[in-house]
Design a protein around this motif. Structure first.
Motif, PDB file in Angstrom:
ATOM      1  N   SER A   1       0.856  -1.179   0.000  1.00  0.00           N
ATOM      2  CA  SER A   1       0.000   0.000   0.000  1.00  0.00           C
ATOM      3  C   SER A   1       0.895   1.233   0.000  1.00  0.00           C
ATOM      4  O   SER A   1       1.887   1.297   0.727  1.00  0.00           O
ATOM      5  CB  SER A   1      -0.904   0.009   1.228  1.00  0.00           C
ATOM      6  OG  SER A   1      -1.810   1.105   1.194  1.00  0.00           O
TER       7      SER A   1
ATOM      8  N   TRP B   1     -12.372   2.763  -1.631  1.00  0.00           N
ATOM      9  CA  TRP B   1     -11.135   3.312  -1.088  1.00  0.00           C
ATOM     10  C   TRP B   1     -11.239   4.761  -0.654  1.00  0.00           C
ATOM     11  O   TRP B   1     -10.301   5.294  -0.058  1.00  0.00           O
ATOM     12  CB  TRP B   1     -10.002   3.192  -2.118  1.00  0.00           C
ATOM     13  CG  TRP B   1     -10.334   3.584  -3.533  1.00  0.00           C
ATOM     14  CD1 TRP B   1     -10.682   2.728  -4.545  1.00  0.00           C
ATOM     15  CD2 TRP B   1     -10.325   4.890  -4.115  1.00  0.00           C
ATOM     16  NE1 TRP B   1     -10.891   3.417  -5.716  1.00  0.00           N
ATOM     17  CE2 TRP B   1     -10.677   4.749  -5.482  1.00  0.00           C
ATOM     18  CE3 TRP B   1     -10.043   6.155  -3.619  1.00  0.00           C
ATOM     19  CZ2 TRP B   1     -10.763   5.836  -6.345  1.00  0.00           C
ATOM     20  CZ3 TRP B   1     -10.135   7.249  -4.478  1.00  0.00           C
ATOM     21  CH2 TRP B   1     -10.497   7.075  -5.826  1.00  0.00           C
TER      22      TRP B   1
ATOM     23  N   ALA C   1      -6.787   0.896  -0.732  1.00  0.00           N
ATOM     24  CA  ALA C   1      -6.652   1.441   0.624  1.00  0.00           C
ATOM     25  C   ALA C   1      -7.210   0.442   1.638  1.00  0.00           C
ATOM     26  O   ALA C   1      -8.249   0.681   2.247  1.00  0.00           O
ATOM     27  CB  ALA C   1      -7.377   2.778   0.726  1.00  0.00           C
TER      28      ALA C   1
ATOM     29  N   PRO D   1     -12.984   4.357   3.626  1.00  0.00           N
ATOM     30  CA  PRO D   1     -13.087   2.914   3.850  1.00  0.00           C
ATOM     31  C   PRO D   1     -13.842   2.502   5.107  1.00  0.00           C
ATOM     32  O   PRO D   1     -14.732   1.645   5.037  1.00  0.00           O
ATOM     33  CB  PRO D   1     -11.618   2.473   3.920  1.00  0.00           C
ATOM     34  CG  PRO D   1     -10.861   3.509   3.175  1.00  0.00           C
ATOM     35  CD  PRO D   1     -11.576   4.786   3.432  1.00  0.00           C
TER      36      PRO D   1
ATOM     37  N   THR E   1      -5.985   9.302  -4.003  1.00  0.00           N
ATOM     38  CA  THR E   1      -5.656   8.103  -3.252  1.00  0.00           C
ATOM     39  C   THR E   1      -4.672   7.173  -3.945  1.00  0.00           C
ATOM     40  O   THR E   1      -3.930   6.454  -3.278  1.00  0.00           O
ATOM     41  CB  THR E   1      -6.948   7.346  -2.882  1.00  0.00           C
ATOM     42  OG1 THR E   1      -7.783   8.222  -2.113  1.00  0.00           O
ATOM     43  CG2 THR E   1      -6.671   6.098  -2.069  1.00  0.00           C
TER      44      THR E   1
ATOM     45  N   ASP F   1      -3.579   5.876   4.342  1.00  0.00           N
ATOM     46  CA  ASP F   1      -4.129   4.970   3.330  1.00  0.00           C
ATOM     47  C   ASP F   1      -4.767   5.709   2.155  1.00  0.00           C
ATOM     48  O   ASP F   1      -4.690   5.261   1.017  1.00  0.00           O
ATOM     49  CB  ASP F   1      -5.200   4.096   3.995  1.00  0.00           C
ATOM     50  CG  ASP F   1      -5.054   2.626   3.649  1.00  0.00           C
ATOM     51  OD1 ASP F   1      -4.024   2.236   3.096  1.00  0.00           O
ATOM     52  OD2 ASP F   1      -5.980   1.860   3.954  1.00  0.00           O
ATOM     53  N   THR F   2      -5.427   6.845   2.435  1.00  0.00           N
ATOM     54  CA  THR F   2      -6.250   7.496   1.416  1.00  0.00           C
ATOM     55  C   THR F   2      -5.702   8.818   0.907  1.00  0.00           C
ATOM     56  O   THR F   2      -6.159   9.305  -0.130  1.00  0.00           O
ATOM     57  CB  THR F   2      -7.668   7.760   1.953  1.00  0.00           C
ATOM     58  OG1 THR F   2      -7.593   8.726   3.021  1.00  0.00           O
ATOM     59  CG2 THR F   2      -8.316   6.478   2.469  1.00  0.00           C
TER      60      THR F   2
ATOM     61  N   SER G   1     -11.102  -2.323  -0.369  1.00  0.00           N
ATOM     62  CA  SER G   1     -10.434  -2.048  -1.642  1.00  0.00           C
ATOM     63  C   SER G   1      -8.944  -2.307  -1.522  1.00  0.00           C
ATOM     64  O   SER G   1      -8.312  -1.970  -0.520  1.00  0.00           O
ATOM     65  CB  SER G   1     -10.669  -0.590  -2.053  1.00  0.00           C
ATOM     66  OG  SER G   1      -9.821  -0.241  -3.127  1.00  0.00           O
TER      67      SER G   1
END
Length: 508
Positions: free
Chosen positions: A39, A168, A197, A171, A343, A109-110, A194
């Motif tokens: 990721s 994503w 993310a 989430p 993202t 993550d995003t 997803s």
């Protein structure tokens, strides 16, 4: 206004790469095939986490665990027990340390900024508390059938194993929209976040044991497209709840049809943001900013198709450009930053292509149009907030979901023309109307083809208000008590209180 200096000062807790397993049957396990994927932190473009890459065997293990938990007791757990589990989950999610931890992981993550992810994380517990109450209020109804000495009533019951395939852009929140009503009704669940993310959902799974959620009731399998395909086509899944693109939603529905699994879909949108000449322009521009640039424009409800009445078009455009020019794209951990990164790299490239296409089709670029002049990080997926004028309904920018910080302004003259332009789309998720005319408000609300219509506001959602789309924007509802129809089976019971034989060849 929020006192930004009073907010907690948070930082990236990782100096290296975080590693995550799958959460199946109450245990953390590696993917059976031993595969992993990475990721990327959208703000820097650097790898920050390594995640187990679940395959069909892992999906099967998760569905099996969910079925075992369902048959082994959860389906027959009383409403009070289900409510207590959701309340405990809400209590854990309401703790400041958990709020901050989930907010930071969703930021990493995003690509969202901390003011956005903290705001989301502070709301997570409220969904649990609301559906804890719903769990104890589920009831059937008695039916006054036109037959003497017959007592007829309905009983709501769980469907079984629910598959939640989540997006994503938000989430955890959009996962809770599915998990909370599913558990309130007595279902068990397998969540596939997803692949873009996945980490914040896996981090969320860490709180399940602490909240006392029984083993197997909630399972999380990270994975790429193979995992999603295996879950949506699994014969052990009774219901699929999906949020994502319309194209993928169609594939999910096709796969579910093979097993006659029930389906609810929350899909794409191209929402009209309609500004009439009697509107408060400052209020409307604030709503356009919210609908087009909050969360980097990565919202299914994005109101980036901005319809403005002729007489105020130039004034709205001027005010909007002034406000957009002041949007701060900065360090996502800085509370003054208003917009973060997109993202993932593919979405970044897609948005830039859409911007180029809008120029080629004749839309007039007013501000933005590419990377910021001084991006917070050279490797981040940042796009400057972008405004186009002189957009027409035939242009791609007005017809396709961009999922980025891009707004296009269209002109209209009359109320009828505004309705025609607003409905000239395959989508029907949301819309907004800016006016002080109460009669016009009512006419527009009834005429616009959308599941949600905001009036003099934008981007409002609540656990108590149903949310869903029409046309290509989806099937079924989320939130409110209405969503429980998506997670329950209604059983009809007939009791003959007469106890006398009737003519067996007559229906009544």
């Amino acid at each position: 206004m929020t006192d930004l200096m009073a907010e907690p000062m948070l930082t990236n807790p990782y100096s290296g790469v975080a590693r995550y397993q799958l959460y199946i049957d109450g245990s953390w396990v590696d993917a059976k095939g031993g595969k992993t994927f990475t990721s990327v932190n959208p703000s820097t473009g650097e790898i920050w986490a390594e995640v187990a890459d679940g395959q069909a065997d892992d999906i099967d293990a998760a569905v099996t665990a969910a079925r075992r938990a369902f048959d082994g007791g959860w389906r027959n757990a009383g409403a009070t027990e289900r409510s207590a589990v959701l309340r405990r989950l809400g209590d854990v999610l309401a703790r400041p340390d958990v709020i901050e931890r989930l907010a930071v992981h969703e930021l990493l993550d995003t690509g969202k900024v901390i003011r956005e992810t903290i705001g989301l994380a502070r709301a997570f517990s409220t969904w649990c508390y609301y559906y804890a109450g719903v769990a104890e209020s589920l009831r059937g109804s008695t039916i006054p059938v036109p037959m003497e000495q017959t007592f007829t009533y309905t009983v709501p019951g769980p469907i079984g194993v629910v598959a939640a395939i989540t997006p994503w852009n938000s989430p955890i929140l959009l996962m809770l929209w599915k998990l909370c009503p599913a558990l309130a009704a007595g279902n068990t669940i397998v969540i596939k976040p997803s692949e873009v993310a996945p980490v914040s959902t896996l981090e969320f799974a860490r709180v399940l044991d602490e909240a006392g959620v029984p083993r197997g009731v909630v399972n999380v399998v990270s994975g790429q497209r193979a995992a999603g395909a295996a879950l949506s086509s699994h014969p052990g899944v009774d219901k699929i709840a999906f949020t994502g693109s319309t194209a993928t939603g169609k594939k999910v529905m096709k796969a579910a049809a093979e097993n006659l699994s029930r389906v609810s879909l929350e899909l794409g949108g191209k929402s009209p943001n309609i500004v009439f000449d009697d509107a408060d322009i400052d209020l409307a521009v604030n709503g356009i900013i919210s609908g087009s640039f909050a969360a980097g424009g990565q919202m299914c409800t994005a109101g980036s198709r901005v319809l403005v009445q002729d007489s105020i078009y130039d004034a709205v455009l001027e005010r909007l450009v002034e406000r957009v020019g002041a949007v701060k794209i900065g360090d996502p951990f800085d509370w003054s930053s208003e917009m973060g990164a997109l993202t993932w790299s593919e979405q970044f490239d897609s948005v830039l292509r859409r911007i180029d296409k809008a120029r080629a089709e004749g839309a007039r670029l007013v501000i933005g149009g590419g990377r910021p002049l001084t991006p917070p990080s050279p490797g981040g997926f940042h796009v400057a907030p972008t405004v186009f004028a002189d957009v027409t309904s035939s242009m791609e920018i007005a017809r396709e979901e961009i999922f980025g910080p891009v707004a296009g302004l269209l002109r209209f003259s009359t109320e009828e023309e505004a309705i025609s332009i607003a409905n000239d789309t395959q989508y029907g998720l949301a819309a907004a109307v800016w006016t002080t005319d109460l009669g016009r408000t009512q006419r527009m609300v009834h005429a616009i083809e959308a599941g949600t219509v905001w009036v003099n506001c934008y981007r409002r959602v609540s656990y108590a208000a149903p949310f869903g789309g029409v046309k290509s924007s989806g099937i079924g509802l989320e939130n409110g008590t209405e969503v429980m129809r998506e997670y329950t089976e209604e059983k009809t019971v007939w009791i003959d209180t007469n106890q006398k034989a009737r003519d067996p060849f007559r229906l009544a």
